[in-house]
Every structure is written in structure tokens, then in C-alpha cells.
Design a protein around this motif. Sequence first.
Motif, mmCIF file in Angstrom:
data_model
loop_
_atom_site.group_PDB
_atom_site.id
_atom_site.type_symbol
_atom_site.label_atom_id
_atom_site.label_comp_id
_atom_site.label_asym_id
_atom_site.label_seq_id
_atom_site.Cartn_x
_atom_site.Cartn_y
_atom_site.Cartn_z
ATOM 1 N N VAL A 6 41.276 27.105 41.787
ATOM 2 C CA VAL A 6 40.727 28.088 40.970
ATOM 3 C C VAL A 6 40.541 29.455 41.671
ATOM 4 C CG1 VAL A 6 38.808 28.820 39.951
ATOM 5 C CG2 VAL A 6 39.293 26.537 39.456
ATOM 6 N N VAL A 7 40.870 30.606 41.297
ATOM 7 C CA VAL A 7 40.848 31.862 41.868
ATOM 8 C C VAL A 7 39.419 32.443 41.416
ATOM 9 C CG1 VAL A 7 41.885 34.350 41.751
ATOM 10 C CG2 VAL A 7 43.242 32.419 42.721
ATOM 11 N N LEU A 8 38.755 33.048 42.213
ATOM 12 C CA LEU A 8 37.581 34.033 41.820
ATOM 13 C C LEU A 8 37.990 35.267 42.318
ATOM 14 C CD1 LEU A 8 35.047 34.841 41.000
ATOM 15 C CD2 LEU A 8 34.070 34.108 43.183
ATOM 16 N N THR A 59 39.246 23.498 44.465
ATOM 17 C CA THR A 59 39.520 24.140 45.504
ATOM 18 C C THR A 59 39.262 25.659 45.082
ATOM 19 O OG1 THR A 59 41.013 22.518 46.690
ATOM 20 C CG2 THR A 59 41.089 24.752 47.486
ATOM 21 N N LEU A 60 38.452 26.329 45.726
ATOM 22 C CA LEU A 60 37.962 27.665 45.391
ATOM 23 C C LEU A 60 38.450 28.608 46.390
ATOM 24 C CD1 LEU A 60 36.294 29.443 43.831
ATOM 25 C CD2 LEU A 60 34.473 29.343 45.120
ATOM 26 N N HIS A 61 39.443 29.349 45.795
ATOM 27 C CA HIS A 61 40.043 30.575 46.393
ATOM 28 C C HIS A 61 39.537 31.929 45.996
ATOM 29 C CE1 HIS A 61 44.233 28.342 46.935
ATOM 30 N NE2 HIS A 61 43.346 27.808 46.115
ATOM 31 N N ILE A 62 39.057 32.659 46.977
ATOM 32 C CA ILE A 62 38.322 33.890 46.566
ATOM 33 C C ILE A 62 39.228 35.128 46.912
ATOM 34 C CG2 ILE A 62 36.268 35.656 47.092
ATOM 35 C CD1 ILE A 62 34.394 33.192 47.212
ATOM 36 N N GLU A 86 49.890 42.186 39.022
ATOM 37 C CA GLU A 86 51.187 41.898 39.747
ATOM 38 C C GLU A 86 50.762 41.015 41.218
ATOM 39 O OE1 GLU A 86 54.966 43.560 42.440
ATOM 40 O OE2 GLU A 86 53.956 44.866 40.850
ATOM 41 N N ALA A 87 49.840 41.328 41.716
ATOM 42 C CA ALA A 87 49.299 40.768 43.103
ATOM 43 C C ALA A 87 48.609 39.291 42.565
ATOM 44 C CB ALA A 87 48.376 41.425 43.856
ATOM 45 N N ILE A 88 47.896 39.376 41.492
ATOM 46 C CA ILE A 88 47.034 38.155 41.149
ATOM 47 C C ILE A 88 48.173 36.907 40.475
ATOM 48 C CG2 ILE A 88 46.221 38.536 38.864
ATOM 49 C CD1 ILE A 88 44.220 37.223 41.980
ATOM 50 N N LYS A 93 50.316 29.880 45.047
ATOM 51 C CA LYS A 93 49.298 28.978 45.210
ATOM 52 C C LYS A 93 49.071 27.908 44.089
ATOM 53 C CE LYS A 93 48.241 30.676 49.217
ATOM 54 N NZ LYS A 93 48.410 30.037 50.518
ATOM 55 N N ASN A 94 50.023 27.850 43.384
ATOM 56 C CA ASN A 94 49.776 26.911 41.990
ATOM 57 C C ASN A 94 48.319 26.819 41.454
ATOM 58 O OD1 ASN A 94 50.767 24.790 40.331
ATOM 59 N ND2 ASN A 94 50.201 23.217 41.513
ATOM 60 N N ILE A 95 47.735 28.247 41.255
ATOM 61 C CA ILE A 95 46.518 28.380 40.635
ATOM 62 C C ILE A 95 46.404 27.686 39.238
ATOM 63 C CG2 ILE A 95 44.573 29.753 39.798
ATOM 64 C CD1 ILE A 95 44.931 29.415 43.050
ATOM 65 N N ASP A 96 45.507 26.893 38.792
ATOM 66 C CA ASP A 96 45.040 26.330 37.509
ATOM 67 C C ASP A 96 44.148 27.370 36.663
ATOM 68 O OD1 ASP A 96 46.693 24.095 38.169
ATOM 69 O OD2 ASP A 96 45.044 23.627 39.480
ATOM 70 N N LEU A 97 43.443 28.150 37.254
ATOM 71 C CA LEU A 97 42.291 28.806 36.358
ATOM 72 C C LEU A 97 41.996 29.987 37.284
ATOM 73 C CD1 LEU A 97 40.454 28.632 33.817
ATOM 74 C CD2 LEU A 97 38.726 27.686 35.639
ATOM 75 N N ILE A 98 41.780 31.198 36.574
ATOM 76 C CA ILE A 98 41.264 32.473 37.262
ATOM 77 C C ILE A 98 40.051 32.784 36.560
ATOM 78 C CG2 ILE A 98 41.696 34.816 37.347
ATOM 79 C CD1 ILE A 98 44.792 34.193 36.960
ATOM 80 N N ILE A 99 39.091 33.124 37.399
ATOM 81 C CA ILE A 99 37.735 33.555 37.188
ATOM 82 C C ILE A 99 37.657 35.023 37.296
ATOM 83 C CG2 ILE A 99 35.304 33.496 37.422
ATOM 84 C CD1 ILE A 99 35.579 30.517 38.313
ATOM 85 N N ILE A 100 37.158 35.819 36.495
ATOM 86 C CA ILE A 100 37.016 37.324 36.414
ATOM 87 C C ILE A 100 35.747 37.835 36.183
ATOM 88 C CG2 ILE A 100 39.461 37.759 36.095
ATOM 89 C CD1 ILE A 100 38.691 38.673 33.570
#
Length: 276
Positions: free
Chosen positions: A153-155, A181-184, A227-229, A236-243
Motif C-alpha cells: 500500500v502507498v500512502l 507493507t506500507l510505503h509512504i 505520472e510519478a505515483i 513496486k507492484n502496489i495494490d492500493l493507494i491511500i490519498i
Amino acid sequence: MKKFLVPTDFSDTSKNAAKFAAQVAAGVKDANIILYNVSDKIAAGSDGSLLTETDDDRAIVLGTALQNLKTEIQPFAGGTSIDCVLETGSSLVENMERYVRHYHIDMVIMGITGATRLEQIFMGSNTLNMVNTGLCPVLIVPPECTFRQIKNVVLASDLKEVATTTPVEPIKSVLDIFKPTLHIVNVDHEHYVAVTDEYKAEINVLEKMLADYKPEFFFIRQYDFLEAISQYALDKNIDLIIIVPKKNSFLGGLFKTSHTKKLAYHSHIPIVAIHE
């Protein structure tokens, strides 16, 4: 119990979101899905013509459609209980606001469409208006998005005054559902070789706030947040984005309403929007 409110108008997009919700709930102990539809009362014909459908007729048809959708998604929900709720009203969002408040809903899960500008105006507004209420996290399911186990997950964070602008408890409630796994990630075109002391101080605060999830921090020097996100999510094979949309942002990135809309309409990855 985790309560997931899933509004549906029986379109393919909303049915896909309902299926996605069922698959999310299947991995949650003691969860409940509420399939939800709001219908206007039938008004008399303006030209004086006789109406061939009554409110009772419509209620029967919509109630049957809700039960059919329940039957369709139940195999994906494991043992999760699924309830069907049909209400009358002129505004889906206003009805949902009352329901969320009264029944203490943990998350709204709904689809969004917006391939064209007209679709964005007429079909995407309910989803984004629900986000803007700030009542609870809203999980936005893109059209044709298929569920996969949410491991990464990306925050997205601007790392500005995080102690007062980060909705910690709602973020934790989402992370506790998936245990990922949390990616900020911070995107800022002014990043140079080293992270500034100001950023380091904000990192320390946010790291303590989310210490239970062992966050990893990443910095991207780029102008275009979308574009960046998107590229980061792919790499990074991200499954969910938190905004975390901000009501009065002075920033030029994701955190303006217009940029949040753009991400919601164009992302192929599910998004959870949590207002500050």
C-alpha cells in the motif's frame, strides 16, 4: 464488526465494485456488507399522462435486483454476511451520509467511471462527493479492476504539518484490514540530493504515528504527481493507494481537488480517499 457500505445502481461498474467489496470482506474477520440503493419516488407525469409504474412496483423490482446482486457476489464473500437496503430519496450522497452516521459504517466501497468528460460529470460526481463528506474512508474501485490480495500500500504524503493534517485513526483502520507493507511516498520537484531537515523532522513524526506498520519512506523528484505515483505503483507492484485530499491546500500536487479527481478517474489501482 467491520461494516462496508456498497452503493449500487446495478451498472457494470457498480457490480464490479460490489464483487471487489465481497473479496475484501472475505479476508476480514466478522465483516458485514450492506448493498445499498436509493430510488426517487415516482412523480406524476407533467403532461397529465397516466403512469404505468407505482412506487411499490419499483420497490419490488429494485429489491429483487439487490437480492440478485447479493446472490451473484456471495460466492466471493466467504462467510461474510450481506444485507440489502433500499431507500427512497432524491440524493444518493445525502442518504448515504445519514446511513453512515447512523450505522457507524467503517468504509464505503464504490466504483467510478469517467472515460469522457460527460461521464466524469454525470457518473463520477457521486463518488467524489461522498469522498468530500469526510465521514469515513471511501475505497474507489476503477472500472474493470480485478481484486488481488493487497500486500503493498502507498500512502501519499506531502510531509507538511503531519501531526495536525494526517487522519491517523482512519488510516490505521484501513491498514488493519489489509495488514500490508506500507510505503509512504512524497513527490516534490524541489527534492535534491539529500532530504532537508524540515522533511526529516516530519518523517520522524509520521514514523512514530504509524510505527506499528513499519513504514518505508520514498522521495520522488518530479513535477507530475499522477505520472510519478503511477510509475511507482507499477515498479513496486502496489495494490492500493491511500490519498488524503486537503480542503485548503496551497500545494501544487495531488492534494488539490482537481488532481485528486484526475487520479481517481485515471488510476487502474484502487484508491482509498481519507479526508484530513
